[in-house]
Design a protein around this motif. Structure first.
Motif, PDB file in Angstrom:
ATOM      1  N   VAL A 124       0.833  -1.201   0.000  1.00 51.36           N
ATOM      2  CA  VAL A 124       0.000   0.000   0.000  1.00 51.36           C
ATOM      3  C   VAL A 124       0.867   1.250   0.000  1.00 51.36           C
ATOM      4  O   VAL A 124       0.791   2.088  -0.901  1.00 51.36           O
ATOM      5  CB  VAL A 124      -0.946   0.012   1.218  1.00 51.36           C
ATOM      6  CG1 VAL A 124      -1.836   1.252   1.206  1.00 51.36           C
ATOM      7  CG2 VAL A 124      -1.789  -1.252   1.258  1.00 51.36           C
ATOM      8  N   ALA A 125       1.710   1.382   1.013  1.00 55.83           N
ATOM      9  CA  ALA A 125       2.475   2.614   1.201  1.00 55.83           C
ATOM     10  C   ALA A 125       3.818   2.599   0.491  1.00 55.83           C
ATOM     11  O   ALA A 125       4.186   3.567  -0.183  1.00 55.83           O
ATOM     12  CB  ALA A 125       2.688   2.852   2.696  1.00 55.83           C
ATOM     13  N   SER A 126       4.580   1.511   0.634  1.00 58.69           N
ATOM     14  CA  SER A 126       5.929   1.481   0.062  1.00 58.69           C
ATOM     15  C   SER A 126       5.892   1.447  -1.456  1.00 58.69           C
ATOM     16  O   SER A 126       6.718   2.083  -2.117  1.00 58.69           O
ATOM     17  CB  SER A 126       6.700   0.279   0.605  1.00 58.69           C
ATOM     18  OG  SER A 126       6.859   0.375   2.007  1.00 58.69           O
ATOM     19  N   ALA A 127       4.946   0.701  -2.012  1.00 64.86           N
ATOM     20  CA  ALA A 127       4.857   0.609  -3.473  1.00 64.86           C
ATOM     21  C   ALA A 127       4.549   1.959  -4.098  1.00 64.86           C
ATOM     22  O   ALA A 127       4.910   2.218  -5.248  1.00 64.86           O
ATOM     23  CB  ALA A 127       3.790  -0.409  -3.868  1.00 64.86           C
ATOM     24  N   TRP A 128       3.876   2.836  -3.358  1.00 61.66           N
ATOM     25  CA  TRP A 128       3.595   4.177  -3.868  1.00 61.66           C
ATOM     26  C   TRP A 128       4.687   5.167  -3.489  1.00 61.66           C
ATOM     27  O   TRP A 128       5.158   5.949  -4.322  1.00 61.66           O
ATOM     28  CB  TRP A 128       2.251   4.680  -3.327  1.00 61.66           C
ATOM     29  CG  TRP A 128       1.870   6.021  -3.897  1.00 61.66           C
ATOM     30  CD1 TRP A 128       1.240   6.266  -5.076  1.00 61.66           C
ATOM     31  CD2 TRP A 128       2.107   7.310  -3.300  1.00 61.66           C
ATOM     32  NE1 TRP A 128       1.071   7.620  -5.261  1.00 61.66           N
ATOM     33  CE2 TRP A 128       1.592   8.285  -4.187  1.00 61.66           C
ATOM     34  CE3 TRP A 128       2.694   7.729  -2.113  1.00 61.66           C
ATOM     35  CZ2 TRP A 128       1.658   9.667  -3.919  1.00 61.66           C
ATOM     36  CZ3 TRP A 128       2.767   9.097  -1.832  1.00 61.66           C
ATOM     37  CH2 TRP A 128       2.250  10.047  -2.724  1.00 61.66           C
ATOM     38  N   GLY A 129       5.147   5.145  -2.240  1.00 59.04           N
ATOM     39  CA  GLY A 129       6.037   6.187  -1.753  1.00 59.04           C
ATOM     40  C   GLY A 129       7.494   6.024  -2.110  1.00 59.04           C
ATOM     41  O   GLY A 129       8.171   7.012  -2.437  1.00 59.04           O
ATOM     42  N   LEU A 130       8.025   4.801  -2.054  1.00 61.38           N
ATOM     43  CA  LEU A 130       9.454   4.617  -2.301  1.00 61.38           C
ATOM     44  C   LEU A 130       9.873   5.036  -3.709  1.00 61.38           C
ATOM     45  O   LEU A 130      10.891   5.729  -3.868  1.00 61.38           O
ATOM     46  CB  LEU A 130       9.850   3.163  -2.026  1.00 61.38           C
ATOM     47  CG  LEU A 130       9.812   2.713  -0.565  1.00 61.38           C
ATOM     48  CD1 LEU A 130      10.160   1.231  -0.448  1.00 61.38           C
ATOM     49  CD2 LEU A 130      10.768   3.543   0.296  1.00 61.38           C
ATOM     50  N   PRO A 131       9.141   4.654  -4.766  1.00 62.31           N
ATOM     51  CA  PRO A 131       9.560   5.097  -6.105  1.00 62.31           C
ATOM     52  C   PRO A 131       9.509   6.613  -6.297  1.00 62.31           C
ATOM     53  O   PRO A 131      10.133   7.136  -7.220  1.00 62.31           O
ATOM     54  CB  PRO A 131       8.546   4.402  -7.025  1.00 62.31           C
ATOM     55  CG  PRO A 131       8.061   3.226  -6.248  1.00 62.31           C
ATOM     56  CD  PRO A 131       8.020   3.711  -4.838  1.00 62.31           C
ATOM     57  N   LYS A 132       8.792   7.319  -5.432  1.00 62.81           N
ATOM     58  CA  LYS A 132       8.693   8.774  -5.525  1.00 62.81           C
ATOM     59  C   LYS A 132       9.747   9.485  -4.687  1.00 62.81           C
ATOM     60  O   LYS A 132       9.724  10.714  -4.551  1.00 62.81           O
ATOM     61  CB  LYS A 132       7.289   9.225  -5.106  1.00 62.81           C
ATOM     62  CG  LYS A 132       6.207   8.825  -6.098  1.00 62.81           C
ATOM     63  CD  LYS A 132       4.828   9.225  -5.628  1.00 62.81           C
ATOM     64  CE  LYS A 132       3.802   9.087  -6.739  1.00 62.81           C
ATOM     65  NZ  LYS A 132       3.737   7.735  -7.325  1.00 62.81           N
ATOM     66  N   GLY A 133      10.651   8.724  -4.083  1.00 65.08           N
ATOM     67  CA  GLY A 133      11.704   9.335  -3.284  1.00 65.08           C
ATOM     68  C   GLY A 133      11.293   9.701  -1.886  1.00 65.08           C
ATOM     69  O   GLY A 133      11.978  10.479  -1.212  1.00 65.08           O
ATOM     70  N   CYS A 134      10.183   9.160  -1.411  1.00 61.13           N
ATOM     71  CA  CYS A 134       9.732   9.407  -0.034  1.00 61.13           C
ATOM     72  C   CYS A 134      10.264   8.314   0.889  1.00 61.13           C
ATOM     73  O   CYS A 134      10.409   7.156   0.477  1.00 61.13           O
ATOM     74  CB  CYS A 134       8.208   9.413   0.051  1.00 61.13           C
ATOM     75  SG  CYS A 134       7.385  10.734  -0.845  1.00 61.13           S
ATOM     76  N   ALA A 135      10.510   8.673   2.138  1.00 60.52           N
ATOM     77  CA  ALA A 135      10.693   7.659   3.164  1.00 60.52           C
ATOM     78  C   ALA A 135       9.321   7.117   3.541  1.00 60.52           C
ATOM     79  O   ALA A 135       8.318   7.823   3.465  1.00 60.52           O
ATOM     80  CB  ALA A 135      11.373   8.251   4.392  1.00 60.52           C
ATOM     81  N   VAL A 136       9.281   5.853   3.934  1.00 63.46           N
ATOM     82  CA  VAL A 136       8.011   5.224   4.305  1.00 63.46           C
ATOM     83  C   VAL A 136       8.146   4.647   5.707  1.00 63.46           C
ATOM     84  O   VAL A 136       9.035   3.832   5.976  1.00 63.46           O
ATOM     85  CB  VAL A 136       7.611   4.138   3.299  1.00 63.46           C
ATOM     86  CG1 VAL A 136       6.286   3.497   3.712  1.00 63.46           C
ATOM     87  CG2 VAL A 136       7.499   4.715   1.888  1.00 63.46           C
ATOM     88  N   ALA A 137       7.253   5.097   6.596  1.00 64.98           N
ATOM     89  CA  ALA A 137       7.262   4.656   7.990  1.00 64.98           C
ATOM     90  C   ALA A 137       6.115   3.682   8.216  1.00 64.98           C
ATOM     91  O   ALA A 137       4.984   3.935   7.796  1.00 64.98           O
ATOM     92  CB  ALA A 137       7.129   5.854   8.926  1.00 64.98           C
ATOM     93  N   HIS A 138       6.400   2.588   8.890  1.00 65.02           N
ATOM     94  CA  HIS A 138       5.414   1.537   9.150  1.00 65.02           C
ATOM     95  C   HIS A 138       5.262   1.316  10.646  1.00 65.02           C
ATOM     96  O   HIS A 138       6.213   1.434  11.415  1.00 65.02           O
ATOM     97  CB  HIS A 138       5.860   0.210   8.528  1.00 65.02           C
ATOM     98  CG  HIS A 138       6.044   0.243   7.046  1.00 65.02           C
ATOM     99  ND1 HIS A 138       5.065  -0.165   6.169  1.00 65.02           N
ATOM    100  CD2 HIS A 138       7.111   0.617   6.282  1.00 65.02           C
ATOM    101  CE1 HIS A 138       5.512  -0.039   4.929  1.00 65.02           C
ATOM    102  NE2 HIS A 138       6.750   0.425   4.964  1.00 65.02           N
TER     103      HIS A 138
END
Length: 573
Positions: A124-138
């Protein structure tokens, strides 16, 4: 804080498996079954959590029509955090891509769906955020797969490996002398984690800022004032980010909640425990009503249909339904569910949960959490254990213990762990006991459960915070009429900026669209969550308005057809 590097054949998003590796029907193997390494456990946890959330089957559209599994190199920062007043910690984990954009500081914070472990929002989050250069917190939001084996006195370390309580485990319960079986955090922490979901999300976001300070000391400090924070989650994770949205302070910039388990005051909202125990009792019988035919075909349909007919008979004998034969009893169950808000679409999709006896599993775990039941004193006499060939409790093996953290979904049954009813009970008596905890509010334990549920009731977003809620109209696990629709109605009445996408022909479990009949009937929900994130980000950048409310008229793809853009009918900009 634990810091690990993930590059080459062990990236952040798929641990080097890629789309084809995630599609494999068998999990990545452990070299030593009883002592897997932390690298092996992480890879297998990613495999399990991707497959549990996303439809990765060929023709399902993932990786071609929507979504990404391309390798993202970077680092992970993990720790245990504890919200004020809690007895047990929750896991927090931050993924920092090497391509993190220091000029556009962005954190996507997510809570795991269901009771999954800390990687439960990877798709949900990593598949969207990581390719955009965002850090992803879980965060695992106080649930997760940190099971504890009472027989051996062993649980799960921060790195996923098994060790004794002295090792500073992610979950070590207060156990009476001689306790046997298996404990897990959602049921046995002594906390009511759902009441603190918003705090779990905010702590994960703060840990992300701390991790970025460590990752990029030359650009520190990272603060809520100079870093954009977007929260996203589905199911229980969706409920968690909505709880975060109501918290004071200007720390959160936007929220996308998919199919959220959320309870509000009024507007037809109903508690998960209420409609779960209701469905556990009545839905199997109601599904035999001809108005719902043909049902989507879950596995073992032929085996469960006679059990559903037997449940009809037991309900009739107990005086809970009207009628003397299966047809009349099914009609009675169907009408009773309709009268309290269940739609035909929700009932049909609920066949999967009924077929897998998921309603009972949810009720057992949540009853324990809401009442903060000590080990050995779970409501209705339940416990959890591995089982032998005769279905009797037995001690877990070393190999079973080793795989719990990576393989389990957070609520048994699964990964060799089962809910065990009290000796001598019957399935109908067990269900009636669980239901009575909701309906018998004068009884002490029922009153305690009601109090626990009341602590989970959500408020509305703080003023000015943009929120997008996405929900399938065919959701049979968290029906939109009991959750998102009341939340949105209440938020709008309070003057909050909440937008609502209702997706026709979308049910709760994208991961089950690989079942041919489900794939033919239903569209995935994840594309709409990703699109809502895109629209929210564009809005925050000043490049467009928030999406308008919409009832999205999707088109089922039918048997044997690949998913195409026309089936999704994505709303225009």
């Amino acid at each position: 804080m634990r810091i690990t590097e993930h590059r080459g054949n062990d990236d952040l998003l798929t641990a080097g498996l890629g789309l084809e590796g995630l599609r494999a029907m068998t999990p990545p193997a452990f070299i030593e079954a009883t002592a897997p390494t932390s690298v092996e456990l992480r890879r297998r946890a990613l495999w399990a959590n991707w497959r549990g959330i996303a439809d990765l089957t060929p023709g399902g559209g993932y990786g071609s029509l929507y979504g990404s599994t391309h390798a993202v190199p970077g680092r992970e920062f993990s720790a245990l955090a504890t919200v004020p007043g809690a007895q047990q910690p929750h896991r927090v984990l931050v993924q920092v891509p090497d391509a993190f954009d220091l000029k556009r500081r962005c954190v996507v914070v997510a809570a795991a769906s269901g009771s999954r472990g800390v990687y439960g929002a990877i798709a949900v989050a990593s598949a969207w955020g990581l390719p955009k250069g965002c850090a992803v917190a879980h965060t695992d939001k106080g649930a997760g797969t940190d099971y504890f084996d009472l027989d051996s006195g062993q649980g799960v370390r921060l790195d996923g490996t098994v060790g004794p309580a002295a090792d500073g485990l992610a979950f070590a319960p207060q156990a009476p002398a001689g306790a046997t079986g298996i404990a897990f955090k959602h049921a046995h922490s002594g906390d009511n984690p759902e009441a603190d979901w918003g705090h779990h999300v905010k702590q994960a976001a703060q840990f992300a800022l701390n991790s970025l300070d460590t990752a990029f000391p030359q650009a520190a400090p990272f603060t809520f004032d100079n870093t954009r924070v977007i929260a996203v989650g589905i199911s229980n994770g969706g409920g968690a980010v909505l709880r975060a949205a109501e918290m004071e302070g200007d720390w959160l910039d936007g929220v996308v909640a998919g199919e959220p388990n959320v309870l509000v005051e009024g507007h037809g909202s109903r508690a998960l425990y209420d409609y779960t125990t209701e469905a556990a009792l009545l839905m199997p019988c109601a599904l035999l009503h001809p108005a719902l035919a043909p049902l989507p075909q879950p596995p073992l349909q032929a085996q469960v249909a006679p059990l559903w007919a037997a449940q009809c008979a037991a309900l009739g004998k107990a005086g809970l339904l009207d009628g003397t034969d299966t047809a009349a009893l099914a009609a009675s169950a169907y009408q009773r569910l309709h009268d309290v808000g269940w739609t035909d679409d929700a009932l049909r999709a609920g066949a999967l949960s009924a077929g897998f006896d998921l309603w009972r599993s949810v009720a057992v775990t949540y009853a324990s959490a809401y009442t903060r039941a000590p080990l050995g004193e779970m409501p209705c006499g339940y416990g959890f254990s591995a089982l032998d060939a005769a279905g009797k409790p037995r001690a877990a093996t070393a190999a079973e213990r080793a795989a719990w953290w990576s393989d389990a979904s957070g609520i048994p049954p699964g990964a060799g762990v089962f809910a065990v009813p009290p000796a001598g009970s019957s399935p109908m008596a067990d269900l009636q006991c669980l239901r009575a905890l909701w309906t018998n509010s004068n009884e002490a334990l029922a009153a305690k459960l009601h109090a626990g549920v009341a602590q989970t009731r959500a408020g509305f977003p703080r003023a000015g915070l943009p929120v997008v809620v996405v929900h399938g109209t065919s959701d049979g696990l968290i029906p939109v009429a009991f959750s998102s629709a009341p939340y949105v109605a209440g938020a709008k009445a309070a003057g909050r900026d909440v937008r609502f996408w209702q997706v026709r022909n979308a049910q709760h479990f994208d991961g089950f669209l690989g079942l041919p009949d489900y794939g033919a009937r239903y569209v995935p929900l994840l594309p709409y969550v990703y699109q809502a994130l895109d629209r929210l980000q564009a809005h925050l950048d000043g490049n467009g308005p928030l999406p308008a409310d919409a009832v999205i008229p999707t088109v089922p793809r039918g048997a044997g057809n690949p998913l195409e853009a026309r089936h999704l009918a994505m709303p225009a900009q």
